[in-house]
Design a protein around this motif. Structure first.
Motif, PDB file in Angstrom:
ATOM      1  N   ALA A  70      77.537  58.994  15.619  1.00  0.00           N
ATOM      2  CA  ALA A  70      77.159  57.691  15.056  1.00  0.00           C
ATOM      3  C   ALA A  70      75.712  57.353  15.357  1.00  0.00           C
ATOM      4  CB  ALA A  70      78.087  56.603  15.602  1.00  0.00           C
ATOM      5  N   HIS A  71      75.242  57.651  16.577  1.00  0.00           N
ATOM      6  CA  HIS A  71      73.852  57.353  16.932  1.00  0.00           C
ATOM      7  C   HIS A  71      72.875  58.163  16.069  1.00  0.00           C
ATOM      8  CE1 HIS A  71      75.003  54.900  20.353  1.00  0.00           C
ATOM      9  NE2 HIS A  71      75.853  55.856  20.732  1.00  0.00           N
ATOM     10  N   LEU A  72      73.230  59.426  15.834  1.00  0.00           N
ATOM     11  CA  LEU A  72      72.384  60.260  14.987  1.00  0.00           C
ATOM     12  C   LEU A  72      72.345  59.720  13.564  1.00  0.00           C
ATOM     13  CD1 LEU A  72      70.666  62.771  14.578  1.00  0.00           C
ATOM     14  CD2 LEU A  72      72.777  64.074  14.179  1.00  0.00           C
ATOM     15  N   MET A  73      73.495  59.242  13.095  1.00  0.00           N
ATOM     16  CA  MET A  73      73.554  58.699  11.743  1.00  0.00           C
ATOM     17  C   MET A  73      72.682  57.443  11.623  1.00  0.00           C
ATOM     18  SD  MET A  73      76.922  57.902   9.455  1.00  0.00           S
ATOM     19  CE  MET A  73      77.561  56.697  10.610  1.00  0.00           C
ATOM     20  N   ILE A  74      72.685  56.610  12.690  1.00  0.00           N
ATOM     21  CA  ILE A  74      71.853  55.399  12.667  1.00  0.00           C
ATOM     22  C   ILE A  74      70.376  55.767  12.626  1.00  0.00           C
ATOM     23  CG2 ILE A  74      71.156  53.390  14.026  1.00  0.00           C
ATOM     24  CD1 ILE A  74      74.068  53.202  14.984  1.00  0.00           C
ATOM     25  N   ARG A  75      69.996  56.760  13.463  1.00  0.00           N
ATOM     26  CA  ARG A  75      68.598  57.186  13.459  1.00  0.00           C
ATOM     27  C   ARG A  75      68.188  57.739  12.093  1.00  0.00           C
ATOM     28  NH1 ARG A  75      69.947  59.312  18.592  1.00  0.00           N
ATOM     29  NH2 ARG A  75      70.024  61.431  17.717  1.00  0.00           N
ATOM     30  N   LYS A  76      69.124  58.473  11.470  1.00  0.00           N
ATOM     31  CA  LYS A  76      68.822  59.029  10.149  1.00  0.00           C
ATOM     32  C   LYS A  76      68.638  57.921   9.120  1.00  0.00           C
ATOM     33  CE  LYS A  76      70.386  62.621   6.976  1.00  0.00           C
ATOM     34  NZ  LYS A  76      71.433  63.635   6.687  1.00  0.00           N
ATOM     35  N   ALA A  77      69.474  56.891   9.214  1.00  0.00           N
ATOM     36  CA  ALA A  77      69.351  55.765   8.288  1.00  0.00           C
ATOM     37  C   ALA A  77      68.018  55.050   8.475  1.00  0.00           C
ATOM     38  CB  ALA A  77      70.511  54.797   8.491  1.00  0.00           C
ATOM     39  N   LYS A  78      67.621  54.874   9.753  1.00  0.00           N
ATOM     40  CA  LYS A  78      66.326  54.236  10.003  1.00  0.00           C
ATOM     41  C   LYS A  78      65.172  55.089   9.478  1.00  0.00           C
ATOM     42  CE  LYS A  78      67.699  51.523  14.049  1.00  0.00           C
ATOM     43  NZ  LYS A  78      67.475  51.302  15.502  1.00  0.00           N
ATOM     44  N   GLY A  79      65.321  56.407   9.596  1.00  0.00           N
ATOM     45  CA  GLY A  79      64.289  57.293   9.059  1.00  0.00           C
ATOM     46  C   GLY A  79      64.156  57.162   7.552  1.00  0.00           C
ATOM     47  N   GLN A  80      65.325  57.058   6.877  1.00  0.00           N
ATOM     48  CA  GLN A  80      65.294  56.866   5.426  1.00  0.00           C
ATOM     49  C   GLN A  80      64.607  55.553   5.068  1.00  0.00           C
ATOM     50  OE1 GLN A  80      66.063  58.773   3.025  1.00  0.00           O
ATOM     51  NE2 GLN A  80      67.556  60.308   3.691  1.00  0.00           N
ATOM     52  N   GLU A  81      64.871  54.514   5.860  1.00  0.00           N
ATOM     53  CA  GLU A  81      64.252  53.217   5.594  1.00  0.00           C
ATOM     54  C   GLU A  81      62.739  53.295   5.774  1.00  0.00           C
ATOM     55  OE1 GLU A  81      64.035  49.242   4.518  1.00  0.00           O
ATOM     56  OE2 GLU A  81      65.643  50.716   4.349  1.00  0.00           O
ATOM     57  N   ARG A  82      62.312  53.978   6.835  1.00  0.00           N
ATOM     58  CA  ARG A  82      60.867  54.136   7.042  1.00  0.00           C
ATOM     59  C   ARG A  82      60.232  54.914   5.894  1.00  0.00           C
ATOM     60  NH1 ARG A  82      62.492  54.990  12.466  1.00  0.00           N
ATOM     61  NH2 ARG A  82      62.437  57.255  12.130  1.00  0.00           N
ATOM     62  N   ALA A  83      60.933  55.930   5.390  1.00  0.00           N
ATOM     63  CA  ALA A  83      60.406  56.720   4.272  1.00  0.00           C
ATOM     64  C   ALA A  83      60.234  55.853   3.030  1.00  0.00           C
ATOM     65  CB  ALA A  83      61.333  57.899   3.980  1.00  0.00           C
ATOM     66  N   ARG A  84      61.257  54.985   2.779  1.00  0.00           N
ATOM     67  CA  ARG A  84      61.144  54.109   1.615  1.00  0.00           C
ATOM     68  C   ARG A  84      59.967  53.152   1.764  1.00  0.00           C
ATOM     69  NH1 ARG A  84      66.862  54.229   1.729  1.00  0.00           N
ATOM     70  NH2 ARG A  84      66.925  52.362   3.039  1.00  0.00           N
ATOM     71  N   LYS A  85      59.803  52.591   2.979  1.00  0.00           N
ATOM     72  CA  LYS A  85      58.677  51.690   3.203  1.00  0.00           C
ATOM     73  C   LYS A  85      57.350  52.427   3.027  1.00  0.00           C
ATOM     74  CE  LYS A  85      60.984  48.439   6.324  1.00  0.00           C
ATOM     75  NZ  LYS A  85      61.004  47.862   7.692  1.00  0.00           N
TER      76      LYS A  85
END
Length: 400
Positions: A38-53
Motif C-alpha cells: 500500500a505504501h508503494l502504491m501511495i508513492r506511485k500515485a504521488k509520482g503520477q500527480e507530480r508528473a501531471r503537474k
C-alpha cells in the motif's frame, strides 16, 4: 471472498490447507497504480500527480514562451524601424547643418532647400508606412521630430531667401489675372490606384506602397536596349530627372548631370554618370558596374554588382546580396567642375559607410564588401586617349 480487516482487494484461497493467502492483482488500469504494498502504491500515485503537474507547468511555460516570442518579434520590428528612421533623420540633419552654416544665399542654396524637403518627405513616408505596428506614442515622437525640422526649414528659407519688394501692379494686369480661368483640378485616382496609395501625412504627396523607386511619368532616359553604347552628351538639361531602364549588355555614359537618376532592371551593364544634384535610386540590377555620384544613394533588390560611389550620406541597401563598393574614380581636370555644378564637395565621400536595412546585427553585413584596391578598375573611356573619346570627354565639361 474478502479478508476482513486487511484489504478490500479480492483474494483467492490456496488449494492447500493452512497455506498463507496470496493477494491477486486486478486487471491493470490505465495508470497502473496498483501495487501489493500500500505504501508503494501511495508513492506511485504521488509520482503520477507530480508528473501531471510537471506536464501542466511545461504547457504553461510553452505558452509563455510563444507569447514572449510574439512580443519579441514586434519589439524587433520596432527596433529595426527606429534604426532606419535614425539614419534618415541623420541625413536630414546633415543637410540642415549645411544650410544653417550659410551666411547668405548663393546659387546652390535652392538645391539644398529642395534636397532637405525631399529628405523630410521620405521621413513622412517612412512613418506612414509603419502605422500598422508603431505605437501611437512613438508615431507622435517621430512626427514631432519631423515637424521640428520643417519649422527649421521654414525659418532658414525666410532667413536666406530675400523678400520680394512691394510694388503696385497695373490695373489691367490685376484684372487679367482675376478673370483668368482657374487650373483644372487633377483627376481623382482610379480604384486600383487608390488601393496602392499610402498617405504620407504632413501635406506630402502620396507614394505608391508597392514600389516607391519609380521614375516619374515622362522622364527622359534610355530604355529597352540590348548590346548598345548609349551616350548622353554634355550640355543637356540638368534640372530634370533621367532614367535607365530595361538595359542588357549595354555601356552607358551620362555626360550631362540631372536632378535625380533612376536605374532599374539592368543586366551586365557598365554605367558611368557624372554626379547628380540629389538622389540616385537603383533597383534590380545584376552583374553590373556603376560609377555614380550623388547626395543620396538607395539600392534595392540588386546582386553581383560593383558600385564606385561618391555620396555625401551613407549608401543604403535593401534586399541585396554580393555587392562591392569602392570610391568614385578621380575625374580628369576638365571634368572636375562636375562636382561644383551640383554643389557636392569632392573631399566629402561616405562610400564605405553602407547601411544594410536587412542586417541589424553589430557585425558587418554579409551582403556587401569593399572592393580591394587591386581589383578596382576605372571607366575605360576616361583613360582612352583616342581622338573620338577625347572629344567626348571635352564636351562633358559643359554640364549646365
Amino acid at each position: 471472498t474478502r479478508q476482513a480487516g486487511r484489504s478490500n482487494f479480492p483474494i483467492a484461497e490456496s488449494s492447500m490447507a493452512g497455506q498463507d493467502l496470496e493477494v491477486q492483482p486486478p486487471v491493470c488500469t490505465t495508470l497502473c497504480l496498483w501495487e501489493p504494498d500500500a505504501h508503494l502504491m501511495i508513492r506511485k500515485a504521488k509520482g503520477q500527480e507530480r508528473a501531471r503537474k510537471s506536464e501542466y507547468a511545461a504547457e504553461a511555460r510553452k505558452g509563455a514562451f510563444v507569447e514572449a516570442a510574439s512580443e519579441s518579434g514586434v519589439s524587433e520590428e520596432i527596433r529595426a524601424f527606429e534604426e532606419h528612421f535614425a539614419i534618415e533623420l541623420r541625413a536630414a540633419r546633415d543637410t540642415m547643418e549645411q544650410v544653417m552654416a550659410l551666411s547668405s544665399a548663393d546659387g546652390e542654396t535652392p538645391k539644398l532647400f529642395d534636397w532637405w524637403l525631399e529628405q523630410l518627405t521620405e521621413l513622412h513616408t517612412l512613418v506612414s508606412s509603419a502605422t500598422s505596428f508603431l505605437p501611437t506614442q512613438l508615431r507622435q515622437r517621430f512626427g514631432n521630430q519631423i515637424a521640428d525640422h520643417e519649422a527649421k526649414l521654414k525659418a532658414e528659407r525666410e532667413r536666406l531667401t530675400p523678400k520680394k519688394k512691394f510694388a503696385f501692379k497695373k490695373r489691367d494686369k490685376v484684372a487679367a489675372k482675376t478673370t483668368s480661368a482657374p487650373e483644372a483640378a487633377p483627376p481623382p485616382p482610379t480604384a486600383s490606384e487608390a488601393a496602392n496609395l499610402v498617405p504620407t501625412g504632413g501635406g506630402v504627396a502620396h507614394v505608391p506602397k508597392a514600389d516607391t523607386f519609380q521614375a516619374p511619368a515622362g522622364c527622359q532616359g534610355f530604355r529597352d536596349r540590348v548590346g548598345a553604347t548609349l551616350i548622353r552628351p554634355a550640355g543637356e538639361e540638368a534640372a530634370g530627372d533621367f532614367a535607365l531602364e530595361e538595359l542588357t549588355d549595354c555601356e552607358v555614359r551620362l555626360l550631362s548631370s540631372s536632378a535625380v537618376l533612376w536605374i532599374r532592371n539592368l543586366s551586365n551593364c557598365r554605367i558611368f554618370a557624372l554626379p547628380v544634384a540629389r538622389s540616385i535610386y537603383v533597383t534590380a540590377c545584376e552583374g553590373c558596374t556603376l560609377y555614380l555620384g550623388s547626395r543620396q544613394l538607395r539600392i534595392h533588390t540588386s546582386s553581383r554588382t560593383d558600385f564606385y560611389v561618391h555620396t555625401t550620406s551613407h549608401p543604403i541597401i535593401e534586399h541585396c546580396s554580393s555587392l562591392r563598393f569602392a570610391p568614385y574614380p578621380a575625374l580628369p581636370p576638365n571634368l572636375q567642375p562636375a562636382f561644383d555644378a551640383v554643389g557636392i564637395k569632392p573631399e566629402l565621400n561616405q562610400w564605405q559607410l553602407v547601411d544594410d536595412f536587412d542586417w541589424l546585427k553589430a557585425s558587418h553585413s554579409p551582403n556587401w564588401t569593399e572592393l580591394a584596391e587591386g581589383q578596382r578598375v576605372g571607366p575605360a573611356f576616361l583613360e582612352n586617349t583616342e581622338k573620338d573619346e577625347g572629344e567626348a570627354v571635352e564636351l562633358a565639361v559643359k554640364i549646365i
